[in-house]
Design an enzyme around this catalytic site. Structure first.
Site, PDB file in Angstrom:
ATOM      1  N   LYS A  91       3.108   5.850   4.180  1.00 34.28           N
ATOM      2  CA  LYS A  91       2.814   6.555   2.931  1.00 34.28           C
ATOM      3  C   LYS A  91       2.618   8.026   3.277  1.00 34.28           C
ATOM      4  O   LYS A  91       1.767   8.365   4.107  1.00 34.28           O
ATOM      5  CB  LYS A  91       1.554   5.994   2.280  1.00 34.28           C
ATOM      6  CG  LYS A  91       1.793   4.653   1.638  1.00 34.28           C
ATOM      7  CD  LYS A  91       0.666   4.250   0.720  1.00 34.28           C
ATOM      8  CE  LYS A  91       1.020   2.990  -0.048  1.00 34.28           C
ATOM      9  NZ  LYS A  91       1.602   1.922   0.780  1.00 34.28           N
ATOM     10  N   ASP A 125       7.331   4.804   1.859  1.00 30.89           N
ATOM     11  CA  ASP A 125       6.876   4.205   0.598  1.00 30.89           C
ATOM     12  C   ASP A 125       6.847   5.276  -0.494  1.00 30.89           C
ATOM     13  O   ASP A 125       6.749   6.469  -0.204  1.00 30.89           O
ATOM     14  CB  ASP A 125       5.444   3.663   0.748  1.00 30.89           C
ATOM     15  CG  ASP A 125       5.376   2.357   1.545  1.00 30.89           C
ATOM     16  OD1 ASP A 125       6.423   1.771   1.838  1.00 30.89           O
ATOM     17  OD2 ASP A 125       4.246   1.933   1.861  1.00 30.89           O
ATOM     18  N   MET A 126       6.902   4.824  -1.750  1.00 31.72           N
ATOM     19  CA  MET A 126       6.793   5.787  -2.855  1.00 31.72           C
ATOM     20  C   MET A 126       5.431   5.627  -3.518  1.00 31.72           C
ATOM     21  O   MET A 126       5.008   4.521  -3.825  1.00 31.72           O
ATOM     22  CB  MET A 126       7.911   5.552  -3.874  1.00 31.72           C
ATOM     23  CG  MET A 126       8.024   6.650  -4.903  1.00 31.72           C
ATOM     24  SD  MET A 126       8.287   8.307  -4.207  1.00 31.72           S
ATOM     25  CE  MET A 126      10.055   8.309  -3.935  1.00 31.72           C
ATOM     26  N   GLN A 154      11.207   3.324  -7.649  1.00 30.46           N
ATOM     27  CA  GLN A 154      10.444   2.457  -8.559  1.00 30.46           C
ATOM     28  C   GLN A 154      11.194   2.322  -9.889  1.00 30.46           C
ATOM     29  O   GLN A 154      11.479   3.336 -10.545  1.00 30.46           O
ATOM     30  CB  GLN A 154       9.066   3.081  -8.810  1.00 30.46           C
ATOM     31  CG  GLN A 154       8.235   3.248  -7.536  1.00 30.46           C
ATOM     32  CD  GLN A 154       7.278   4.419  -7.599  1.00 30.46           C
ATOM     33  OE1 GLN A 154       7.617   5.479  -8.159  1.00 30.46           O
ATOM     34  NE2 GLN A 154       6.108   4.264  -7.017  1.00 30.46           N
ATOM     35  N   ARG A 175      14.674   0.912  -0.737  1.00 26.67           N
ATOM     36  CA  ARG A 175      13.908  -0.269  -1.164  1.00 26.67           C
ATOM     37  C   ARG A 175      13.697  -0.104  -2.668  1.00 26.67           C
ATOM     38  O   ARG A 175      13.197   0.934  -3.111  1.00 26.67           O
ATOM     39  CB  ARG A 175      12.557  -0.347  -0.471  1.00 26.67           C
ATOM     40  CG  ARG A 175      11.665  -1.452  -1.066  1.00 26.67           C
ATOM     41  CD  ARG A 175      10.196  -1.289  -0.713  1.00 26.67           C
ATOM     42  NE  ARG A 175       9.950  -1.460   0.703  1.00 26.67           N
ATOM     43  CZ  ARG A 175       8.910  -0.903   1.335  1.00 26.67           C
ATOM     44  NH1 ARG A 175       8.051  -0.146   0.674  1.00 26.67           N
ATOM     45  NH2 ARG A 175       8.741  -1.100   2.616  1.00 26.67           N
ATOM     46  N   ARG A 279      -5.960  -3.261  -5.306  1.00 23.70           N
ATOM     47  CA  ARG A 279      -4.684  -3.187  -6.047  1.00 23.70           C
ATOM     48  C   ARG A 279      -4.025  -4.555  -6.125  1.00 23.70           C
ATOM     49  O   ARG A 279      -3.546  -4.977  -7.168  1.00 23.70           O
ATOM     50  CB  ARG A 279      -3.732  -2.212  -5.343  1.00 23.70           C
ATOM     51  CG  ARG A 279      -3.930  -0.768  -5.730  1.00 23.70           C
ATOM     52  CD  ARG A 279      -2.613  -0.005  -5.784  1.00 23.70           C
ATOM     53  NE  ARG A 279      -1.931   0.012  -4.512  1.00 23.70           N
ATOM     54  CZ  ARG A 279      -2.074   0.965  -3.589  1.00 23.70           C
ATOM     55  NH1 ARG A 279      -2.895   1.955  -3.817  1.00 23.70           N
ATOM     56  NH2 ARG A 279      -1.386   0.930  -2.478  1.00 23.70           N
ATOM     57  N   ARG A 280      -3.994  -5.260  -4.998  1.00 21.30           N
ATOM     58  CA  ARG A 280      -3.351  -6.582  -4.969  1.00 21.30           C
ATOM     59  C   ARG A 280      -4.107  -7.560  -5.867  1.00 21.30           C
ATOM     60  O   ARG A 280      -3.523  -8.338  -6.591  1.00 21.30           O
ATOM     61  CB  ARG A 280      -3.329  -7.139  -3.542  1.00 21.30           C
ATOM     62  CG  ARG A 280      -2.439  -6.396  -2.588  1.00 21.30           C
ATOM     63  CD  ARG A 280      -0.970  -6.727  -2.764  1.00 21.30           C
ATOM     64  NE  ARG A 280      -0.276  -5.925  -3.746  1.00 21.30           N
ATOM     65  CZ  ARG A 280       0.204  -4.702  -3.538  1.00 21.30           C
ATOM     66  NH1 ARG A 280       0.068  -4.106  -2.392  1.00 21.30           N
ATOM     67  NH2 ARG A 280       0.851  -4.069  -4.493  1.00 21.30           N
TER      68      ARG A 280
HETATM   69  P1  FDA Z   1       5.404  -9.246 -10.826  1.00 17.33           P
HETATM   70  O1  FDA Z   1       4.207  -8.393 -10.655  1.00 17.33           O
HETATM   71  O2  FDA Z   1       5.832  -9.585 -12.211  1.00 17.33           O
HETATM   72  O3  FDA Z   1       5.182 -10.557  -9.981  1.00 17.33           O
HETATM   73  C1  FDA Z   1       5.993 -11.693 -10.101  1.00 17.33           C
HETATM   74  C2  FDA Z   1       5.163 -12.916  -9.745  1.00 17.33           C
HETATM   75  O4  FDA Z   1       4.745 -12.817  -8.378  1.00 17.33           O
HETATM   76  C3  FDA Z   1       3.867 -13.056 -10.515  1.00 17.33           C
HETATM   77  O5  FDA Z   1       4.049 -13.718 -11.724  1.00 17.33           O
HETATM   78  C4  FDA Z   1       3.014 -13.834  -9.573  1.00 17.33           C
HETATM   79  O6  FDA Z   1       3.367 -15.197  -9.627  1.00 17.33           O
HETATM   80  C5  FDA Z   1       3.435 -13.308  -8.241  1.00 17.33           C
HETATM   81  N1  FDA Z   1       2.554 -12.234  -7.782  1.00 17.33           N
HETATM   82  C6  FDA Z   1       2.779 -10.907  -7.863  1.00 17.33           C
HETATM   83  N2  FDA Z   1       1.766 -10.219  -7.298  1.00 17.33           N
HETATM   84  C7  FDA Z   1       0.890 -11.136  -6.847  1.00 17.33           C
HETATM   85  C8  FDA Z   1      -0.344 -11.070  -6.141  1.00 17.33           C
HETATM   86  N3  FDA Z   1      -0.871  -9.911  -5.796  1.00 17.33           N
HETATM   87  N4  FDA Z   1      -0.954 -12.218  -5.843  1.00 17.33           N
HETATM   88  C9  FDA Z   1      -0.418 -13.412  -6.148  1.00 17.33           C
HETATM   89  N5  FDA Z   1       0.742 -13.533  -6.820  1.00 17.33           N
HETATM   90  C10 FDA Z   1       1.386 -12.435  -7.165  1.00 17.33           C
HETATM   91  N6  FDA Z   1       5.243  -0.198  -5.218  1.00 17.33           N
HETATM   92  C11 FDA Z   1       5.261   1.155  -5.207  1.00 17.33           C
HETATM   93  O7  FDA Z   1       4.921   1.773  -6.213  1.00 17.33           O
HETATM   94  N7  FDA Z   1       5.666   1.826  -4.093  1.00 17.33           N
HETATM   95  C12 FDA Z   1       6.074   1.186  -2.960  1.00 17.33           C
HETATM   96  O8  FDA Z   1       6.448   1.846  -1.975  1.00 17.33           O
HETATM   97  C13 FDA Z   1       6.058  -0.233  -2.968  1.00 17.33           C
HETATM   98  N8  FDA Z   1       6.430  -0.942  -1.871  1.00 17.33           N
HETATM   99  C14 FDA Z   1       6.556  -2.315  -1.947  1.00 17.33           C
HETATM  100  C15 FDA Z   1       7.063  -3.033  -0.863  1.00 17.33           C
HETATM  101  C16 FDA Z   1       7.287  -4.400  -0.980  1.00 17.33           C
HETATM  102  C17 FDA Z   1       7.872  -5.149   0.186  1.00 17.33           C
HETATM  103  C18 FDA Z   1       6.972  -5.078  -2.200  1.00 17.33           C
HETATM  104  C19 FDA Z   1       7.255  -6.531  -2.374  1.00 17.33           C
HETATM  105  C20 FDA Z   1       6.427  -4.369  -3.246  1.00 17.33           C
HETATM  106  C21 FDA Z   1       6.192  -2.995  -3.134  1.00 17.33           C
HETATM  107  N9  FDA Z   1       5.619  -2.282  -4.179  1.00 17.33           N
HETATM  108  C22 FDA Z   1       5.628  -0.911  -4.126  1.00 17.33           C
HETATM  109  C23 FDA Z   1       4.925  -2.989  -5.279  1.00 17.33           C
HETATM  110  C24 FDA Z   1       5.860  -3.234  -6.458  1.00 17.33           C
HETATM  111  O9  FDA Z   1       6.157  -2.005  -7.064  1.00 17.33           O
HETATM  112  C25 FDA Z   1       5.208  -4.173  -7.488  1.00 17.33           C
HETATM  113  O10 FDA Z   1       4.048  -3.617  -7.964  1.00 17.33           O
HETATM  114  C26 FDA Z   1       4.867  -5.553  -6.956  1.00 17.33           C
HETATM  115  O11 FDA Z   1       5.860  -6.035  -6.089  1.00 17.33           O
HETATM  116  C27 FDA Z   1       4.752  -6.541  -8.118  1.00 17.33           C
HETATM  117  O12 FDA Z   1       5.965  -6.591  -8.845  1.00 17.33           O
HETATM  118  P2  FDA Z   1       6.956  -7.845  -8.805  1.00 17.33           P
HETATM  119  O13 FDA Z   1       8.344  -7.326  -8.932  1.00 17.33           O
HETATM  120  O14 FDA Z   1       6.694  -8.670  -7.627  1.00 17.33           O
HETATM  121  O15 FDA Z   1       6.709  -8.608 -10.155  1.00 17.33           O
END
Ligand code: FDA
Length: 300
Positions: A91, A125-126, A154, A175, A279-280
């Site tokens: 980051k 990362d963004m 994003q 990504r 956040r998670r």
């Molecule tokens: P969504 O949030 O709709 O999740 C789909 C499903 O996954 C949910 O319904 C649930 O079942 C499950 N799920 C998701 N999150 C969960 C959790 N915390 N615990 C349990 N279950 C969960 N963002 C950003 O702004 N800058 C970045 O550089 C990155 N880098 C990045 C790297 C990688 C490898 C990933 C996978 C994600 C990122 N992100 C990120 C985060 C991304 O922008 C996003 O916020 C999350 O991946 C959640 O979005 P989804 O597309 O997974 O869908």
């Protein structure tokens, strides 16, 4: 359950840190470099690749930025030493982006140069929209000298279509994710379906340009949509990868790997685990249950 989750989100700052730590431990590899390496070894044994992130962002002193730089370099050296299948994610605010983009670029160059010496790769990362221009500036400055660096886009940002078109013409390694920060509506798409639609639109632009994409999502609609596109463009497994966060949707992760897709897990570790964990937890629909169980010691 929704009401309960909202309540927990609102009260999360008052939940004792050890409780947050207990619930969030599935999302972070631990505090030390050894913790991260052990986790990656475990993932590699399951045929998952990794990308390691030293937790920390919004650093406001040069000393802290240099420390972050050195920690990232130490990660690269350890990956090399142990011959692990992992790259590095960084980051830029942890490397001084908000102090001075030029200084941040020098720190980024040092990291990417070290990765290059080890034949490894660094993903930038963004962060929130106030960082987008400077992040792209630093990325491009580093990319001019080294090809082993990639960027994140994003799909919730209105500007991303233009950014992706430009990055596609530069054959960037992107990504693609939805975006995690709480952005205002003039900057970001706010509805779930709109963000999904834009994600697939951006993916198509990148695939059309034959860019290598890290498809970073746990969303079945997007995973299935991406697989359809992969089949449509007849892309082999070496031409893209899926990416997921540590501790999230492990069954779907294993399924993708067993179907022959390359998959990389984002492995964060370090002293600054708290804000990442919060956040998670805010994203996790089952969060309230987990937090309450941990608070009252049920089923632990
Ligand atoms: P969504 O949030 O709709 O999740 C789909 C499903 O996954 C949910 O319904 C649930 O079942 C499950 N799920 C998701 N999150 C969960 C959790 N915390 N615990 C349990 N279950 C969960 N963002 C950003 O702004 N800058 C970045 O550089 C990155 N880098 C990045 C790297 C990688 C490898 C990933 C996978 C994600 C990122 N992100 C990120 C985060 C991304 O922008 C996003 O916020 C999350 O991946 C959640 O979005 P989804 O597309 O997974 O869908």
């Amino acid at each position: 359950m929704n009401l309960l989750n909202n309540l927990v989100v609102a009260t999360l700052p008052f939940v004792p840190k050890p409780i947050v730590g207990k619930v969030a431990s599935r999302y972070i590899a631990g505090v030390t470099l050894t913790d991260a390496m052990n986790k990656v070894q475990h993932l590699n044994a399951q045929k998952a690749m990794a990308t390691i992130d030293v937790l920390g962002e919004d650093v406001f002193t040069k000393e802290q930025s240099l420390q972050s730089r050195d920690e990232s370099i130490a990660v690269l050296n350890e990956i090399e030493k142990l011959k692990l299948d992992s790259n590095l994610s960084v980051k830029l605010t942890s490397l001084g982006l908000k102090i001075d983009p030029q200084f941040c670029m020098e720190n980024s160059l040092a990291i990417v140069a070290q990765a290059n010496a080890h034949n490894n790769f660094v993903r930038i990362d963004m962060e929130d929209h106030t960082c987008t221009d400077d992040t792209l500036y630093v990325y491009r400055a580093v990319r001019e000298r080294y090809s082993n660096v990639g960027i994140v886009i994003q799909s919730y940002l209105h500007r991303s279509v233009d950014d992706v078109r430009k990055l596609a013409s530069e054959k960037a390694l992107v990504r693609l994710c939805k975006g995690i920060y709480n952005e205002p509506p003039n900057v970001a798409i706010k509805d779930h379906v709109g963000i999904q639609r834009n994600f697939l639109k951006l993916l198509r632009i990148l695939f059309e340009a034959r860019c290598y994409v890290g498809i970073a999502t746990h969303d079945d609609v997007l995973i299935d949509g991406a697989i359809e596109m992969i089949n449509e463009y007849k892309m082999g497994p070496s031409q893209y990868e899926f990416q997921m966060l540590l501790g999230v949707r492990e069954e779907r992760r294993k399924q993708l790997i067993s179907q022959g897709h390359r998959l990389r897990v984002y492995v964060p570790f370090g002293r600054d685990w708290y804000s990442y964990s919060v956040r998670r937890l805010k994203e996790n629909p089952q969060m309230a249950g987990h937090v309450f169980k941990a608070m009252f010691g049920i089923g632990q």
